[in-house]
Structure formats: C-alpha cells, structure tokens
Design a protein around this motif. Structure first.
Motif, short mmCIF file in Angstrom:
data_model
loop_
_atom_site.label_atom_id
_atom_site.label_comp_id
_atom_site.label_asym_id
_atom_site.label_seq_id
_atom_site.Cartn_x
_atom_site.Cartn_y
_atom_site.Cartn_z
N SER A 1 0.85 -1.19 0.00
CA SER A 1 0.00 0.00 0.00
C SER A 1 0.89 1.24 0.00
N TYR A 2 0.42 2.28 -0.70
CA TYR A 2 1.23 3.49 -0.86
C TYR A 2 0.41 4.73 -0.52
N GLY A 3 1.09 5.68 0.11
CA GLY A 3 0.54 7.02 0.29
C GLY A 3 1.51 8.01 -0.32
N ILE A 4 0.98 8.89 -1.18
CA ILE A 4 1.85 9.84 -1.90
C ILE A 4 1.40 11.26 -1.58
N ALA A 5 2.37 12.10 -1.25
CA ALA A 5 2.08 13.52 -0.97
C ALA A 5 2.97 14.39 -1.85
N PRO A 6 2.44 15.51 -2.34
CA PRO A 6 3.27 16.42 -3.14
C PRO A 6 4.27 17.17 -2.25
N ALA A 7 5.41 17.43 -2.80
CA ALA A 7 6.43 18.21 -2.10
C ALA A 7 6.52 19.56 -2.80
N SER A 8 6.16 20.60 -2.10
CA SER A 8 6.15 21.92 -2.71
C SER A 8 6.81 22.93 -1.77
N ALA A 9 7.07 24.10 -2.32
CA ALA A 9 7.72 25.14 -1.51
C ALA A 9 6.82 25.62 -0.39
N ALA A 10 5.51 25.31 -0.50
CA ALA A 10 4.57 25.78 0.53
C ALA A 10 4.56 24.88 1.76
N SER A 11 5.27 23.74 1.72
CA SER A 11 5.27 22.80 2.84
C SER A 11 6.71 22.44 3.20
N ASP A 12 6.85 21.73 4.30
CA ASP A 12 8.18 21.24 4.66
C ASP A 12 8.15 19.72 4.66
N LEU A 13 9.30 19.12 4.94
CA LEU A 13 9.42 17.66 4.86
C LEU A 13 8.51 16.96 5.85
N ASP A 14 8.47 17.43 7.08
CA ASP A 14 7.63 16.78 8.09
C ASP A 14 6.16 16.84 7.71
N ASP A 15 5.75 17.96 7.13
CA ASP A 15 4.36 18.11 6.71
C ASP A 15 4.04 17.13 5.59
N ALA A 16 4.94 16.99 4.63
CA ALA A 16 4.71 16.06 3.52
C ALA A 16 4.65 14.62 4.03
N ILE A 17 5.50 14.27 4.99
CA ILE A 17 5.46 12.92 5.55
C ILE A 17 4.14 12.68 6.26
N GLU A 18 3.67 13.68 6.99
CA GLU A 18 2.40 13.52 7.71
C GLU A 18 1.25 13.30 6.73
N ARG A 19 1.23 14.07 5.63
CA ARG A 19 0.17 13.90 4.65
C ARG A 19 0.28 12.56 3.91
N ALA A 20 1.52 12.14 3.60
CA ALA A 20 1.70 10.83 2.97
C ALA A 20 1.28 9.71 3.92
N ASP A 21 1.54 9.90 5.22
CA ASP A 21 1.14 8.89 6.20
C ASP A 21 -0.38 8.79 6.30
N ARG A 22 -1.08 9.93 6.23
CA ARG A 22 -2.54 9.88 6.25
C ARG A 22 -3.08 9.18 5.00
N ALA A 23 -2.45 9.46 3.87
CA ALA A 23 -2.86 8.80 2.64
C ALA A 23 -2.60 7.29 2.71
N LEU A 24 -1.48 6.90 3.30
CA LEU A 24 -1.17 5.49 3.45
C LEU A 24 -2.18 4.81 4.38
N TYR A 25 -2.54 5.50 5.45
CA TYR A 25 -3.53 4.95 6.38
C TYR A 25 -4.85 4.70 5.66
N GLU A 26 -5.25 5.63 4.80
CA GLU A 26 -6.49 5.43 4.06
C GLU A 26 -6.37 4.25 3.10
N ALA A 27 -5.18 4.10 2.47
CA ALA A 27 -4.98 2.97 1.55
C ALA A 27 -5.10 1.65 2.30
N LYS A 28 -4.57 1.59 3.51
CA LYS A 28 -4.67 0.35 4.31
C LYS A 28 -6.12 0.12 4.74
N ALA A 29 -6.79 1.20 5.14
CA ALA A 29 -8.16 1.08 5.66
C ALA A 29 -9.16 0.72 4.58
#
Length: 396
Positions: A351-379
C-alpha cells in the motif's frame, strides 16, 4: 661503497619482518579484513624466500634457491589473491597453486646444485605475471553494486597508487625476464640494471610503499564501514530513517529554494506479520530485501529511498509530480508480482501514500500527509495507491 647481494638480502629481510609485524598488529588485528590477511601472508612469504636465498653459493643452494624462488612466486600469488578479494571476487586456485609449482619444477630440472639461476626464466616471468595481474585488479577496483548500495564507497586514491606501484614492479620484472633470456644472468646489461642487487633494492622500496598504501586503504575501509553502520539499514542496505531525514531535508531545502517540486511516498508491505508467522522471519527478511532491491532498480540515482521502520519504506522523488510518482509505484508493484519468492510464498502486496512536495510545505508536513494517505490505503482494502493533496488525502 657497493653493498653485496647478501647484505642487501639481509636488510630486505629485516624490512620485510618489520613491515609484517607492524602491518599485522596495526592493520590486520584491528580490521580482520581478508585483503590485509593476504598481504600479511605475502610479506611472510617474501621474508622466507629472501631467507632461503641467503644459502645461495653454499652446498645447500640445491634446495634453497628453488625454495626461495617458489616462496617469492607464492608471495606474488598472495598479492594477486588479496587484490581479487578487495574487488569482492574469487581467485583461481589452479593459478594460485600452478604458478609456484611451475617455478619449483623449472628450478629443480635446471641443475640447481651448480646453477644459481636455476629456473630463472619461468621464475622472473611468473613474478611479472602475478604482480601484473594484481596491478590490473587494483586498477579495476570500483564499488560493487552491493557496496554502492550498502557502503557508498568511492574509488580510493590509495588503490590507484597501489595499482601504479605494482604495475611499475611488474614492468621491471618483465624487463628482467626479457634481458635475462636475451643476455643471460652473467650479461653486463642484466647484472648492472636487473641483477639481484637492483631487484632487492626495488623490492624493498616497493614493500615499504605498498605496506603504507595498504595501511591507508585499511583505515579508509574501516572509516567507510563505520559510516555505513551509522547511515544504512543493515538488512536492506537502504538509508536508515535518520540518514534519510538528513539527506531529504537538505535536498528539500536546496530544491525548494528555487521553487522546485517533487513527491514523497510512504510504502507499507501488507499483512507482513502474517508472512513472518506463516513462512518464518527469513522469508520476511527476504521480502523486505526484495522490495528494497526493486525500488533501487526503478527509481533514479538522484532519488532517495530509505527504510522508515519495520516493513515501512519512504521515497523522495525530487522534481517529479505525484502523477509520475503514481506511475513509479505502479511499476514497483508490477515488478514485485513478477518476482520469484522462496518456498512458493506469495509476495505481500504493498500500500502506498503519496504527498506532493512543494515550496509551501516542509518535509515533516509532507510525511504527515503521505502517512494519512497510506492509512487510508490500508483502511480501504490495501494493495492500492492514495494521493494526498495539500489538505488531506484523496483517492487516486
């Protein structure tokens, strides 16, 4: 004042003995590396061969000279074997045993009781050959695929210096062979430029220089090994979590400073505990290693792949939008479905969660969003990809 051959050989013996003791206790005892072990063996053989030559001109030369030549060629074979080990390759046992055997046979059949240079031609030629092969191996040293992934070794300047020195020694012995066969051991040209005195001096200098180079190489490898343990996951060879965060953070700041975009992926092997429970932990380890290997084979060299923890992996794709990232994880899953597994074990889905990396966010924020997407993929059933926008996850 001209030093006689016997004096030079005694001096050579003391140098070889000193280098052997120092190298054994300073390098080999601390590193236990195989190539250091082979160099210790070579030094010991060179020392013993030189000691045997001290009986030249006595009634014992009938066995001492053939033995000395055989030991020296065996020492050269040990140098070559060590360079093969340095490259992570096996060496030919036939060649390793055959070269000394040919040397001994040629010397024994050439009237060693009266001929101080019994078997001289084959001896000189085999010395040139084995050291030449060692030089070639050193010149070809590059990080193997395993080292590139697990150690990030670079082409050491010490290796190149060793290659050049051993290459020069091989050229010297090649010229010795040619001149020996041309004018004989009593010829003025051979005696002046390639005789035992000159050869002993050249070999003494070479041993000292190579031993220094080997010590430097051993230190470099120990440093690389320590760095590997600090930055790499021991099972998969991927970046460990701390090193991934360090490199990704630096990459993030560098690229986003110019407004570049990218994607961050979290991947999790589905039902991984069931794999361990059903097929055993070796099968689980194999699954983790396989996933890591497939990822490395598909992503670009500029991308970062790390083991985030347990059966979870993290991938940073600079400059690639989430649509391209989705295609990449699709290729990874397709490759995994084609991968053979031990004991007929079906490879776990991912299962995969993918988050965009943009100048408007930082690394921790992107990881958090990718983790939420991964959780939804598992669920939502696993074995799927969920894309996250800047606010929350949406199904891709």
């Amino acid at each position: 004042m001209t030093l006689d051959t016997t004096t030079l050989r005694v001096a050579f013996g003391f140098v070889a003995l000193t280098l052997l003791v120092l190298f054994y206790f300073v390098s080999f005892r601390t590193s236990r590396s195989a190539y250091c072990g082979w160099w210790c063996a070579a030094l010991a053989l060179f020392l013993a061969g030189s000691a045997a030559y001290l009986l030249d001109g006595t009634s014992q030369q009938v066995w001492a000279n053939p033995l000395g030549s055989t030991l020296l060629v065996t020492g050269a074979c040990s140098v070559w074997a060590g360079t093969r080990v340095l490259r992570g390759l096996r060496f030919s046992r036939t060649l390793f045993a055959g070269a000394p055997a040919v040397t001994a046979l040629a010397a024994v059949l050439d009237d060693p009781a009266d001929n101080a240079w019994a078997g001289g031609g084959p001896f000189l030629a085999l010395m040139a050959l084995m050291v030449g092969l060692a030089s070639r191996e050193l010149w070809l040293v590059r990080p193997t695929s395993t080292e590139l992934l697990r150690r990030e070794l670079t082409f050491s300047p010490s290796v190149r210096a060793l290659a050049l020195m051993s290459g020069g020694f091989s050229v010297f012995y090649t010229l010795r062979t040619v001149v020996f066969l041309w004018v004989g051991p009593d010829g003025e040209l051979f005696d002046r430029y390639f005789g035992s005195q000159v050869a002993t001096l050249v070999t003494t200098v070479l041993l000292a220089a190579v031993s220094f180079g080997m010590t430097s190489l051993s230190y470099e490898r120990e440093t690389e090994e320590l760095r590997t343990r600090a930055t790499r996951d021991g099972l998969t060879g991927l970046l460990n979590r701390a090193e991934f965060m360090r490199q990704a953070g630096a990459e993030w700041r560098s690229r986003h400073h110019g407004g570049a975009h990218g994607s961050l992926i979290l991947a999790d092997l589905d039902h991984f505990k069931a794999v361990n429970d059903t097929y055993g932990h070796p099968a689980g380890d194999n699954a983790l290693q396989t996933f890591a290997s497939v990822c490395r084979g598909i992503v670009r060299s500029s991308d970062l792949v790390g083991r985030y923890g347990g059966e979870e992996f993290i991938i940073f794709l600079p400059d690639l939008p989430v649509e391209r990232a989705e295609l990449i994880v699709g290729r990874i899953s397709a490759r995994l479905r084609e991968t053979a597994t031990p004991n007929g074990m079906p490879f776990p889905t991912v299962s995969y969660g993918i988050a965009p990396a943009s100048a408007a966010s930082d690394l921790d924020d992107a990881i958090e969003r990718a983790d939420r997407a991964l959780y939804e993929a598992k669920a939502s059933g696993r074995d799927r990809v969920i894309l996250s926008d800047g606010e929350g996850p949406v199904t891709g």
